[in-house]
Design a protein around this motif. Structure first.
Motif, PDB file in Angstrom:
ATOM      1  N   ILE A  28       0.844  -1.199   0.000  1.00  0.00           N
ATOM      2  CA  ILE A  28       0.000   0.000   0.000  1.00  0.00           C
ATOM      3  C   ILE A  28       0.879   1.250   0.000  1.00  0.00           C
ATOM      4  N   GLN A  29       1.907   1.269   0.818  1.00  0.00           N
ATOM      5  CA  GLN A  29       2.813   2.414   0.878  1.00  0.00           C
ATOM      6  C   GLN A  29       3.524   2.631  -0.455  1.00  0.00           C
ATOM      7  N   GLU A  30       3.949   1.538  -1.102  1.00  0.00           N
ATOM      8  CA  GLU A  30       4.590   1.654  -2.412  1.00  0.00           C
ATOM      9  C   GLU A  30       3.592   2.177  -3.457  1.00  0.00           C
ATOM     10  N   GLY A  31       2.339   1.697  -3.366  1.00  0.00           N
ATOM     11  CA  GLY A  31       1.302   2.172  -4.281  1.00  0.00           C
ATOM     12  C   GLY A  31       1.028   3.654  -4.095  1.00  0.00           C
ATOM     13  N   GLU A  37       3.989  10.015  -7.280  1.00  0.00           N
ATOM     14  CA  GLU A  37       4.907  10.333  -8.373  1.00  0.00           C
ATOM     15  C   GLU A  37       4.143  10.620  -9.665  1.00  0.00           C
ATOM     16  N   VAL A  38       3.151   9.780  -9.953  1.00  0.00           N
ATOM     17  CA  VAL A  38       2.350   9.972 -11.159  1.00  0.00           C
ATOM     18  C   VAL A  38       1.590  11.289 -11.077  1.00  0.00           C
ATOM     19  N   LEU A  39       1.047  11.574  -9.907  1.00  0.00           N
ATOM     20  CA  LEU A  39       0.318  12.830  -9.712  1.00  0.00           C
ATOM     21  C   LEU A  39       1.252  14.028  -9.895  1.00  0.00           C
ATOM     22  N   ASP A  40       2.461  13.952  -9.359  1.00  0.00           N
ATOM     23  CA  ASP A  40       3.437  15.035  -9.550  1.00  0.00           C
ATOM     24  C   ASP A  40       3.749  15.230 -11.034  1.00  0.00           C
ATOM     25  N   GLU A  41       3.918  14.127 -11.774  1.00  0.00           N
ATOM     26  CA  GLU A  41       4.173  14.220 -13.212  1.00  0.00           C
ATOM     27  C   GLU A  41       2.988  14.869 -13.931  1.00  0.00           C
ATOM     28  N   ALA A  42       1.782  14.495 -13.507  1.00  0.00           N
ATOM     29  CA  ALA A  42       0.584  15.065 -14.148  1.00  0.00           C
ATOM     30  C   ALA A  42       0.490  16.565 -13.886  1.00  0.00           C
TER      31      ALA A  42
END
Length: 128
Positions: A28-31, A37-42
């Motif tokens: 869960i923590q890795e997810g 990270e994906v949100l930051d990229e977006a």
């Protein structure tokens, strides 16, 4: 290790559950980390896209302004051409009327025949 009903030693069940819960928590923590990270990229992509849209908007506005100025200039040129043409037509009409008057006087004085006068008069009136 816990004791069993018949004296056998059984592994603690709580140990397996604890391991499973730790693995699940780690996953869960890795997810969550990957989702962050994906949100930051977006967000970064959104900022870049917004900057590009702003730049394109400015470019389109400048182009539209220039084209508007060109159209305005061409329109003024056409209006001026129309005014000049109207002035020429008015001047020509006045000159033609003066010419008819002179031709009439020449006919009365006998310099022009009636036939010559009618021919010239027809030409002049066709232009008016």
């Amino acid at each position: 290790m816990g004791a069993s009903k018949k004296g056998k030693v059984m592994p603690r069940k709580g140990g397996y559950i604890d391991k499973f819960l730790k693995k699940a928590d780690k996953a869960i923590q890795e997810g969550i980390k990957r989702a962050d990270e994906v949100l930051d990229e977006a967000v970064e992509l959104g900022e870049i896209t917004a900057k590009q849209a702003s730049k394109a908007s400015k470019e389109f506005s400048e182009k539209a302004k220039k084209e508007g100025e060109i159209l305005q200039k061409k329109s003024l040129e056409k209006i001026n051409e129309g005014i000049l043409s109207a002035k020429k037509m008015a001047t020509n009409s006045e000159e033609d009327l003066k010419m008819l008057d002179k031709l009439g006087k020449l006919r009365k004085s006998g310099v022009l025949t009636e036939k010559e006068f009618q021919e010239k008069k027809k030409k002049i009136l066709s232009r008016i």
